[in-house]
Design a protein around this motif. Structure first.
Motif, PDB file in Angstrom:
ATOM      1  N   ILE A  12      18.101  33.122 -28.426  1.00 54.56           N
ATOM      2  CA  ILE A  12      16.916  32.395 -28.874  1.00 54.56           C
ATOM      3  C   ILE A  12      16.607  31.294 -27.882  1.00 54.56           C
ATOM      4  N   LYS A  13      15.478  31.419 -27.212  1.00 54.50           N
ATOM      5  CA  LYS A  13      15.070  30.410 -26.238  1.00 54.50           C
ATOM      6  C   LYS A  13      13.951  29.602 -26.871  1.00 54.50           C
ATOM      7  N   GLN A  14      14.270  28.375 -27.269  1.00 54.12           N
ATOM      8  CA  GLN A  14      13.271  27.550 -27.927  1.00 54.12           C
ATOM      9  C   GLN A  14      13.463  26.079 -27.555  1.00 54.12           C
ATOM     10  N   SER A  15      12.384  25.330 -27.685  1.00 56.36           N
ATOM     11  CA  SER A  15      12.437  23.906 -27.395  1.00 56.36           C
ATOM     12  C   SER A  15      13.068  23.165 -28.568  1.00 56.36           C
ATOM     13  N   PRO A  16      13.422  21.900 -28.394  1.00 55.54           N
ATOM     14  CA  PRO A  16      14.017  21.128 -29.493  1.00 55.54           C
ATOM     15  C   PRO A  16      13.037  20.982 -30.652  1.00 55.54           C
ATOM     16  N   PRO A  17      13.532  20.654 -31.842  1.00 51.28           N
ATOM     17  CA  PRO A  17      12.629  20.419 -32.980  1.00 51.28           C
ATOM     18  C   PRO A  17      11.516  19.441 -32.612  1.00 51.28           C
ATOM     19  N   ILE A  18      10.338  19.669 -33.168  1.00 52.20           N
ATOM     20  CA  ILE A  18       9.163  18.881 -32.794  1.00 52.20           C
ATOM     21  C   ILE A  18       9.180  17.503 -33.454  1.00 52.20           C
ATOM     22  N   ASP A  19       9.021  16.484 -32.653  1.00 56.38           N
ATOM     23  CA  ASP A  19       8.826  15.128 -33.158  1.00 56.38           C
ATOM     24  C   ASP A  19       7.328  14.851 -33.089  1.00 56.38           C
ATOM     25  N   VAL A  20       6.648  14.988 -34.230  1.00 54.53           N
ATOM     26  CA  VAL A  20       5.189  14.869 -34.218  1.00 54.53           C
ATOM     27  C   VAL A  20       4.713  13.429 -33.997  1.00 54.53           C
ATOM     28  N   SER A  21       5.662  12.482 -33.985  1.00 55.01           N
ATOM     29  CA  SER A  21       5.272  11.100 -33.689  1.00 55.01           C
ATOM     30  C   SER A  21       5.066  10.899 -32.186  1.00 55.01           C
ATOM     31  N   ILE A  22       5.576  11.832 -31.389  1.00 56.29           N
ATOM     32  CA  ILE A  22       5.381  11.759 -29.941  1.00 56.29           C
ATOM     33  C   ILE A  22       3.995  12.309 -29.611  1.00 56.29           C
ATOM     34  N   PRO A  23       3.158  11.531 -28.963  1.00 59.45           N
ATOM     35  CA  PRO A  23       1.779  11.970 -28.711  1.00 59.45           C
ATOM     36  C   PRO A  23       1.700  13.080 -27.664  1.00 59.45           C
ATOM     37  N   TYR A  24       0.636  13.835 -27.748  1.00 56.69           N
ATOM     38  CA  TYR A  24       0.308  14.821 -26.728  1.00 56.69           C
ATOM     39  C   TYR A  24      -1.142  14.567 -26.353  1.00 56.69           C
ATOM     40  N   ASP A  25      -1.610  15.176 -25.297  1.00 59.57           N
ATOM     41  CA  ASP A  25      -2.983  14.980 -24.843  1.00 59.57           C
ATOM     42  C   ASP A  25      -3.779  16.266 -25.054  1.00 59.57           C
ATOM     43  N   ALA A  26      -4.794  16.201 -25.916  1.00 56.76           N
ATOM     44  CA  ALA A  26      -5.621  17.384 -26.172  1.00 56.76           C
ATOM     45  C   ALA A  26      -6.327  17.853 -24.909  1.00 56.76           C
ATOM     46  N   ALA A  27      -6.472  16.967 -23.936  1.00 53.50           N
ATOM     47  CA  ALA A  27      -7.136  17.326 -22.674  1.00 53.50           C
ATOM     48  C   ALA A  27      -6.306  18.320 -21.873  1.00 53.50           C
ATOM     49  N   TRP A  28      -5.046  18.540 -22.266  1.00 55.41           N
ATOM     50  CA  TRP A  28      -4.223  19.531 -21.569  1.00 55.41           C
ATOM     51  C   TRP A  28      -4.743  20.946 -21.781  1.00 55.41           C
ATOM     52  N   VAL A  29      -5.644  21.149 -22.740  1.00 52.45           N
ATOM     53  CA  VAL A  29      -6.210  22.486 -22.942  1.00 52.45           C
ATOM     54  C   VAL A  29      -7.332  22.772 -21.945  1.00 52.45           C
ATOM     55  N   ALA A  30      -7.771  21.753 -21.221  1.00 49.34           N
ATOM     56  CA  ALA A  30      -8.881  21.928 -20.276  1.00 49.34           C
ATOM     57  C   ALA A  30      -8.572  23.050 -19.289  1.00 49.34           C
ATOM     58  N   ASN A  31      -9.567  23.888 -19.056  1.00 52.09           N
ATOM     59  CA  ASN A  31      -9.510  24.996 -18.093  1.00 52.09           C
ATOM     60  C   ASN A  31      -8.615  26.153 -18.526  1.00 52.09           C
ATOM     61  N   LYS A  32      -8.037  26.074 -19.715  1.00 53.57           N
ATOM     62  CA  LYS A  32      -7.332  27.228 -20.241  1.00 53.57           C
ATOM     63  C   LYS A  32      -8.351  28.178 -20.875  1.00 53.57           C
ATOM     64  N   THR A  33      -8.050  29.456 -20.863  1.00 55.46           N
ATOM     65  CA  THR A  33      -8.867  30.433 -21.574  1.00 55.46           C
ATOM     66  C   THR A  33      -8.122  30.815 -22.847  1.00 55.46           C
ATOM     67  N   VAL A  34      -8.756  30.540 -23.991  1.00 57.70           N
ATOM     68  CA  VAL A  34      -8.128  30.759 -25.289  1.00 57.70           C
ATOM     69  C   VAL A  34      -8.911  31.816 -26.060  1.00 57.70           C
ATOM     70  N   LEU A  35      -8.213  32.817 -26.549  1.00 56.76           N
ATOM     71  CA  LEU A  35      -8.809  33.871 -27.360  1.00 56.76           C
ATOM     72  C   LEU A  35      -8.383  33.669 -28.808  1.00 56.76           C
ATOM     73  N   ILE A  36      -9.353  33.684 -29.734  1.00 56.33           N
ATOM     74  CA  ILE A  36      -9.073  33.431 -31.151  1.00 56.33           C
ATOM     75  C   ILE A  36      -9.658  34.552 -31.993  1.00 56.33           C
ATOM     76  N   THR A  37      -8.848  35.141 -32.870  1.00 51.15           N
ATOM     77  CA  THR A  37      -9.388  36.092 -33.837  1.00 51.15           C
ATOM     78  C   THR A  37      -9.759  35.318 -35.102  1.00 51.15           C
ATOM     79  N   GLY A  38     -10.804  35.780 -35.790  1.00 45.82           N
ATOM     80  CA  GLY A  38     -11.222  35.112 -37.024  1.00 45.82           C
ATOM     81  C   GLY A  38     -11.687  33.694 -36.776  1.00 45.82           C
ATOM     82  N   GLY A  39     -12.515  33.500 -35.760  1.00 43.08           N
ATOM     83  CA  GLY A  39     -12.880  32.143 -35.353  1.00 43.08           C
ATOM     84  C   GLY A  39     -14.189  31.605 -35.896  1.00 43.08           C
TER      85      GLY A  39
END
Length: 352
Positions: free
Chosen positions: A2-29
């Protein structure tokens, strides 16, 4: 395995701008969580290509989001996830529309909660029962399997991407190979009045746990969202009546959790339950208890990780059983192996 990252600490911020220039495909959108994902990720600079059976809603949403965000890389394509060829066409068209000719994230979001006739055989005096409608399973289970199969074909072919890694830098790594499954609280707990929905969402959880073990083989990171009853059209009036007095969750919290998964390429093999936002405090025993808002030491919390250490804590029976099976195999040795091989050959030849 099992290759996985440590449990998520949701108090640690992330930047939504990291999705910029990614191509995302969504079903049922076209509605619910999917529409929330489309709006938020388009606003933050992603190319968003979404499918739905509701052409009117989907086309209208795409036009609206392009106008609101100024992002002309928002595209709607009609897609029936329960139809294999429809999904194949959806993926192929998405690759054509992608600025870099690939897909960074696939979100298996499409889901339905049709009235369940599985336990309603109808007229008991009839010669035989009519077959039940399996539309919920067709969409929520078979449709998801189609999406996963296609994702594992196209994600590794994403130009400029590399196999997922715990050491990736989400600021620099714009190309990704990510599959996000959308389960439900019904993936974890029984929902008695929605038999097929519960069964299908349990299947999504099983799929997540199985694929999480294949990360090293395919280099595709996989994560899972498990929303509670949310204030979306998928929750019918009868369900709202049954849970009246409680609290529905908010779509924006599901979007927040989903964005964390899509944006942060370091997160793999994790799951988040999204519930109503509540004020909680951790007791001395480690349990979370609901307290008055603003109480000392309390936090506002809507996201919970159900599989933080499941391989070590939630599977003691599995580990015990596997240990016992391995012990039996070791005790029988090579002679036991040879006996089973001979018996298998005889069985195959009809000599059992």
């Amino acid at each position: 395995m099992i290759k996985q990252s440590p449990p998520i600490d949701v108090s640690i911020p992330y930047d939504a701008a990291w999705v910029a220039n990614k191509t995302v495909l969504i079903t049922g959108g076209a509605s619910g969580f999917g529409a929330g994902f489309v709006r938020h990720w388009a606003k933050n600079g992603a190319t968003v290509i979404f499918g739905d059976v509701n052409t009117e809603k989907g086309d209208g949403l795409a036009r609206e989001v392009r106008k609101e965000t100024g992002n002309d890389r928002v595209h709607f394509i009609h897609c029936d996830v329960s139809d294999w060829q429809s999904q194949v066409n959806f993926f192929k068209e998405a690759v054509k529309l992608s600025p870099h000719g690939g897909i960074d994230t696939v979100v298996a979001n499409a889901g339905v909660a049709h009235k369940d006739t599985l336990l309603s055989p109808g007229d008991l005096s009839a010669a035989e029962p009519a077959p039940p409608s399996l539309k919920t399973m067709d969409v929520n289970c078979t449709g998801v399997l189609y999406t996963v199969h296609l994702a594992y074909y196209w994600l590794p072919r994403n130009p400029g991407s590399e196999a997922c890694s715990l050491d990736s830098d989400p600021v620099k790594q714009t190309r990704d190979r990510h599959l996000l499954l959308v389960g439900s609280l019904a993936s974890l707990a029984p929902i008695t009045f929605a038999t097929q929905y519960c069964a299908s969402k349990h299947a999504v959880l099983g799929l997540f746990r199985a694929l999480r073990g294949a990360t090293q083989l395919h280099g595709v990171r996989i994560n899972l969202l498990c929303p509670y009853f949310m204030d979306t059209p998928i929750v019918p009036p009868e369900t709202r009546l049954l849970i009246a007095g409680g609290s529905l969750g908010k779509v924006e919290d599901v979007v927040d959790a989903g964005t964390r998964f899509v944006a942060d390429s370091r997160v793999l093999g994790r799951a988040l339950v999204v519930g109503p936002k509540m004020s909680v405090k951790q007791s001395e025993s480690g349990e979370w208890v609901v307290v008055d808002r603003g109480s000392e030491g309390s936090v506002e919390k809507a996201l919970w990780e159900p599989c933080a250490d499941d391989w070590f804590e939630q599977d003691p029976f599995n580990r015990t059983l596997i240990r016992a099976l391995n012990a039996v195999q070791a005790a029988r040795g090579w002679s036991g192996w040879a006996y089973d091989i001979v018996k298998t050959v005889m069985y195959a030849l009809g000599l059992k």
